[in-house]
Design an enzyme around this catalytic site. Structure first.
Site, PDB file in Angstrom:
ATOM      1  N   GLU A 172       0.816  -1.218   0.000  1.00  0.00           N
ATOM      2  CA  GLU A 172       0.000   0.000   0.000  1.00  0.00           C
ATOM      3  C   GLU A 172       0.845   1.262   0.000  1.00  0.00           C
ATOM      4  O   GLU A 172       0.508   2.244  -0.682  1.00  0.00           O
ATOM      5  CB  GLU A 172      -0.922  -0.018   1.223  1.00  0.00           C
ATOM      6  CG  GLU A 172      -1.853   1.161   1.322  1.00  0.00           C
ATOM      7  CD  GLU A 172      -2.759   1.052   2.536  1.00  0.00           C
ATOM      8  OE1 GLU A 172      -3.108   2.095   3.097  1.00  0.00           O
ATOM      9  OE2 GLU A 172      -3.100  -0.082   2.927  1.00  0.00           O
ATOM     10  N   ASP A 173       1.967   1.270   0.737  1.00  0.00           N
ATOM     11  CA  ASP A 173       2.708   2.507   0.973  1.00  0.00           C
ATOM     12  C   ASP A 173       4.122   2.535   0.403  1.00  0.00           C
ATOM     13  O   ASP A 173       4.819   3.524   0.565  1.00  0.00           O
ATOM     14  CB  ASP A 173       2.799   2.772   2.490  1.00  0.00           C
ATOM     15  CG  ASP A 173       1.442   3.085   3.095  1.00  0.00           C
ATOM     16  OD1 ASP A 173       0.575   3.587   2.363  1.00  0.00           O
ATOM     17  OD2 ASP A 173       1.246   2.809   4.284  1.00  0.00           O
TER      18      ASP A 173
END
Length: 726
Positions: A115-116
């Site tokens: 996600e990051d």
């Protein structure tokens, strides 16, 4: 980034948890592993907690996952200033302390990488396998740039669908939210409130359903502090002051230990303090708090049989409060929870609640599905059929949720319905008459049971029998009920004016026109669901299906005409049918109402219903009042010269051998012909018979009813008639 942050000194740290210096962990994370032969120092806490539950666990994969996570998040910081790696470390530590197995911890360390950071799912799959990849993908948020305002509900939909195949997905999400809630203090108050509200409406009910009480109770306290700060402070003050009236829990615990020791029962007796929300609820319920109200006694034993031995000793040596006794061992809750609950009073009248369970039950009560380890490990090497995994929690709620979410294509509908569904926090089990079991939320009705069993086929439901007795579809079911849903054989159509709402109104109850098929009678087409069904549906699946049918059939929502028809429409001729004469056109259908089966010389009246037909009712029939309330004008009706008539009679009797033969003989002796008959299954030694009879002369009806009442065992005979409208 996905994980929120706050200062490390947040006041909401779980009581009893070893304090961990996140800044020290952050510095260790930046330094990386000390050597290739041992785990990095920063993951030492996780390794210790994991080995406490799984002594033989292979920790090398955890070290490998940590190195990838630390390198990926290097240079990223939380809003509190700590290195970002402290968040996946803290989430993994929470799960390790609950007893999660290695695969879950590996995915937890990596849960924010896709996600990051620049790490891809393909990389995770190549390094750690399909299972870890599935878990990481399940908790990865959808991008707002792609979904806009629908990103949050669609992310939860994605997680729930993934949870349906692997419950460990939601375990990671719950631990992730717990750490974010612990460290929420640096966020703006409005953002704190928004996150806390979603946590309250969605995450806490999911933690309850998965049985992860350790996470649920701490999340409740954290949400309580944010959403009700004044009540939180008041409760904190009450706990700090702690009432001293009456004996303390310590004193009663000593008495219980002595009682069990004298009975030669090996048990561990602990004091289990109530958490903030529990104290708050107890204070609202009981008013003034006593010393024993601030906690419960927890008795842990080795075997199931020991639980009942402890219960027997406590109920023998103390005064039991019978209303507080619950046996969740014989009947486990839908979230795997097992325990005996009771309450006992000492000599001075002080009441203390007691929980009795085995050590294994306690682990499951605290950690729920997390305590199962890898719930999908094949038993004896046998793989599940068709490649599907058996649900380790057997949660009817999860199966229902996965079913109805497919129909809720609109994100707003899904989000609103999800919150409403999760707000129903108790389950009941009901049993269809043809076998099997249906899991439904508490408060569910026959409408919900119909859609749970038949799906869209429930549109044709015209009534139900609950525990053998006819019941309206609005009947609320209770745990253990047996339900038989009655479906029409004809096509589903919009309801006619006189037919009520297909089992929900007066016509759906005992004696109504649509209480189910009667032997020898043709069934009418099912009216289909009406708007009133939405008032009685509790499950999202039922509500979505009903709303969809109503939207596709808008004619069913039209208000019946209230204006009287033109005089020419009802006086063009005289139509005689079934020995009645009605002023209607020659091609008009006339029928005697099945709800009251009028016969000469009853006072009768008629009403035009949908389709131009005329239904003739007895003047005292409750349907007449409803027609008048709708603004319908009555049609003049009179009896003809024919003597024959048809009538429906109900006979109530006690069950005995040859009863049916004696009744039919009495009917035949009175000169009546049986058109159709129905005998319901006995209930509480009582039997209900329904007969539709053809009489040569209506004058013989009173004598026929007397002859039937004279049959031994028969205590009532009456004509079909609606119950009075309430």
């Amino acid at each position: 980034m996905s994980a929120e942050a706050t200062s490390p000194g947040a006041r909401s740290r779980r009581r009893g948890r070893t304090s961990i210096d996140l800044r020290r962990l952050g510095r260790a994370a930046l330094l990386g592993p000390a050597s290739r032969d041992r785990l990095p120092d920063a993951i030492g806490h996780v390794a210790d907690a994991h080995r406490a539950h799984h002594p033989d666990a292979d920790l090398l994969v955890l070290g490998k996952a940590y190195v990838l996570a630390e390198m990926s998040h290097r240079g990223q910081f939380r809003k509190s200033g700590e290195p970002y790696i402290t968040h996946p470390l803290a989430v993994t530590l929470i799960l390790a302390e609950l007893g999660a197995e290695t695969t879950t911890l590996t995915a937890s360390l990596l849960h924010d990488t896709v996600e990051d950071t620049d790490v891809t799912l393909d990389q995770v799959r190549a390094e750690f396998g399909d299972e870890v990849c599935y878990l990481v993908d399940g908790v990865t948020k959808l991008e707002k740039v792609d979904y806009g305002a629908a990103a949050e509900p669609e992310t939860f939909r994605k997680m729930l669908v993934a949870t349906g195949n692997d419950v460990r997905v939601m375990s990671i999400k719950l631990a992730d939210r717990l750490h974010n809630m612990r460290t929420l203090g640096v966020m703006r108050p409005e953002k704190q409130a928004r996150i806390a509200k979603v946590t309250h409406d969605v995450l806490i009910p999911l933690a309850e359903r998965l049985g992860v009480q350790a996470l649920k109770t701490e999340l409740e306290d954290l949400v309580f502090a944010i959403l009700q700060p004044e009540e939180y402070e008041r409760t904190r003050a009450v706990i700090a002051d702690r009432a001293t009236t009456g004996p303390s829990l310590d004193t009663i615990a000593v008495d219980v230990r002595r009682t069990l020791r004298e009975a030669d029962i090996s048990a561990e007796v602990l004091i289990r303090p109530r958490h903030f929300v529990s104290v708050h609820r107890a204070r609202l319920k009981r008013g003034e708090m006593r010393g024993t109200d601030f906690g419960r006694l927890l008795v842990l034993v080795g075997e199931d049989a020991d639980c009942y031995a402890v219960l027997g000793e406590l109920h023998t040596c103390f005064t039991p409060v019978i209303s507080e006794f619950k046996d969740f061992i014989a009947a486990p809750k839908y979230n795997l929870y097992q325990s005996l609950h009771t309450a006992v009073a000492g000599l001075d009248g002080a009441v203390v609640e007691v929980l009795i369970r085995t050590h294994q039950m306690h682990r499951v009560a605290e950690a729920g599905v997390v305590a199962l380890g890898n719930p999908y490990t094949p038993v004896d090497g046998a793989e599940p059929a068709d490649g599907e995994r058996a649900d380790p929690t057997r949660p009817g709620w999860l199966s229902r949720l996965l079913a109805w979410q497919e129909s809720a294509t609109d994100p707003d509908t899904f989000w609103t319905t999800l919150r409403a569904d999760l707000a129903q926090d108790r389950e009941i089990s009901v049993f269809p008459a043809d076998g099997g079991m249906l899991g439904l939320p508490a408060g569910a009705t026959c409408v919900d049971a119909a859609y749970a069993q038949y799906g869209d086929g429930a549109h044709g439901c015209i009534g139900a029998r609950v525990n053998g007795r006819l019941a309206t579809l609005s009947t609320v079911l209770v745990d253990g009920d047996t339900v038989q849903l009655l479906l029409a054989q004809g096509p589903v159509q919009a309801p006619d004016d006189a037919g009520g709402v297909g089992g929900l109104g007066d016509s759906g109850g005992p004696g109504g026109e649509r209480t189910g098929p009667v032997a020898g009678q043709a069934q009418e087409a099912a009216p289909g669901p009406s708007p009133e069904w939405l008032d009685h549906a509790r499950t999202p699946a039922a509500r979505i299906a009903i709303a969809g049918w109503l939207a596709a059939n808008p004619e069913s929502l039209k208000v019946p005409e209230s204006e009287p028809r033109a005089p020419g429409a009802v006086t063009a001729g005289r139509r005689g049918v079934a020995n009645v004469v009605v002023d209607v056109p020659e091609d008009t259908t006339v029928r005697l109402a099945g709800c009251c089966t009028p016969v000469p010389p009853d006072d009768v009246t008629g009403f035009l219903v949908r389709g131009g037909a005329v239904t003739v009712h007895r003047a005292e029939c409750s349907a007449v009042g409803r027609m008048a309330a709708l603004g319908r004008s009555p049609v003049a009706v009179s009896w003809g010269d024919e003597a024959e008539c048809r009538v429906t009679l109900y006979a109530e009797s006690f069950g005995r051998p040859r009863l049916l033969a004696d009744l039919t003989e009495a009917i035949a002796t009175a000169g009546a012909a049986i058109v159709s008959a129905n005998v319901e299954p006995p209930s509480e030694q009582r039997v209900r018979h329904t007969y539709t009879l053809q009489l040569p002369d209506a004058a013989g009806l009173a004598g026929l009813m007397r002859a039937m009442r004279d049959v031994p065992g028969v205590f009532d005979v009456r004509r079909a008639q609606h119950e009075p409208a309430s």
